[in-house]
Design an enzyme around this catalytic site. Sequence first.
Site, PDB file in Angstrom:
ATOM      1  N   CYS A 185       0.832  -1.203   0.000  1.00 14.77           N
ATOM      2  CA  CYS A 185       0.000   0.000   0.000  1.00 14.77           C
ATOM      3  C   CYS A 185       0.866   1.252   0.000  1.00 14.77           C
ATOM      4  CB  CYS A 185      -0.933  -0.008   1.203  1.00 14.77           C
ATOM      5  SG  CYS A 185      -2.134   1.349   1.199  1.00 14.77           S
ATOM      6  N   CYS A 202      -6.092  -2.974   7.616  1.00 11.29           N
ATOM      7  CA  CYS A 202      -7.294  -2.135   7.499  1.00 11.29           C
ATOM      8  C   CYS A 202      -8.468  -2.868   6.862  1.00 11.29           C
ATOM      9  CB  CYS A 202      -6.970  -0.854   6.740  1.00 11.29           C
ATOM     10  SG  CYS A 202      -6.533  -1.083   4.992  1.00 11.29           S
TER      11      CYS A 202
END
Length: 362
Positions: free
Chosen positions: A108, A204
């Site tokens: 990410c 997440c």
Amino acid sequence: MDNKNEKKTALIAMSGGVDSSVAASLMKDRGFDCIGCTMRLYENDMIGEDLFGTCCSLKDTEDARAVTEKIGIPYYIFHYEKEFIDNVIEPFVCSYERGETPNPCIRCNKYLKFDILYQKAKELGCEYIVTGHYARIEEKDGHFYLKKALDLTKDQSYVLYDLTEEQLSHTFFPLGDYTKNTARQMADEKEFVTSHKSDSQDICFVPDGDYAGMIRRYRNKDYPKGPIVDAQGNVLGEHNGIIGYTIGQRRGLGVPADRRLYVTKLDVENNTVVLSDNSDLFEKEVLVRDFNWITGEAPKGEFRCMAKVRYRHKEQPATAVILEDGHARITFDEPQRAITAGQSAVLYESDIVLGGGIIYKS
């Protein structure tokens, strides 16, 4: 870092948490023209979970917006759901299907925050990307170095090893010189709505920590059961899908034993989970692919360094050498426990990050 203040435009990546809130405030106080933004990375149906409590929840975007309004900077939400699927979720799932244990935060950072978002920053006329990571950047002799945070208990340099010097030259980590407690105090003094929010502990898009469940929902399929065996090949029980296991795991194995057993191998080809004693988890050598050297240039020959093989691992003395295929071999002075394919090995020289890559064989 002071010479980077010549151009005072910065795009602040804001998750709706305390760290990115303080990072935005610090940059504004330093005289930068700031724009706050939140990256919308996934929707409920992508992961089969309620988004409440994750970094893409409505509450978090509301909190991020409230902070930007309080400090007086613009705020935007950018949608990168497809990019997140292609660069983070799909590789994450594929890695588990190969019997690996990936770290999606690293991808990410590499592909979303410091590539796609950086391109957006340039479109908006911003020279710098700013995040709430606990790490530092130092410019010396015309080079930019990634360094550990001063607060070693919060240091996040491990998940940033894939950055380049060019990216570092356009990045700020304002919290690198502060402790977490100080950051909370600053948020409290500013009366930010985020000042007392707890830190997220899980990935997440897997807020409940059930990686196997998320993968099953994402793929919309069940994974075949198979044998759990000991080191001699004796069948001890049956697993519920190889994606639910990782090297070093002890809990949740569901097999009777007269001693503690740990996952020491995931044999994907034969759909078999192998258990053995804790002592069998220790190895000295690891091979690493997709190695990124922050300077862009690999050292010649063997060299000494400190290395860590997962985020919570304390770096250990080792010798590294670059192989002909560009991969690296790291040999630790002492055997390390549960070196796991899919995780990253990151090399340090004192508090400077040299680079890192993906463990593919240990």
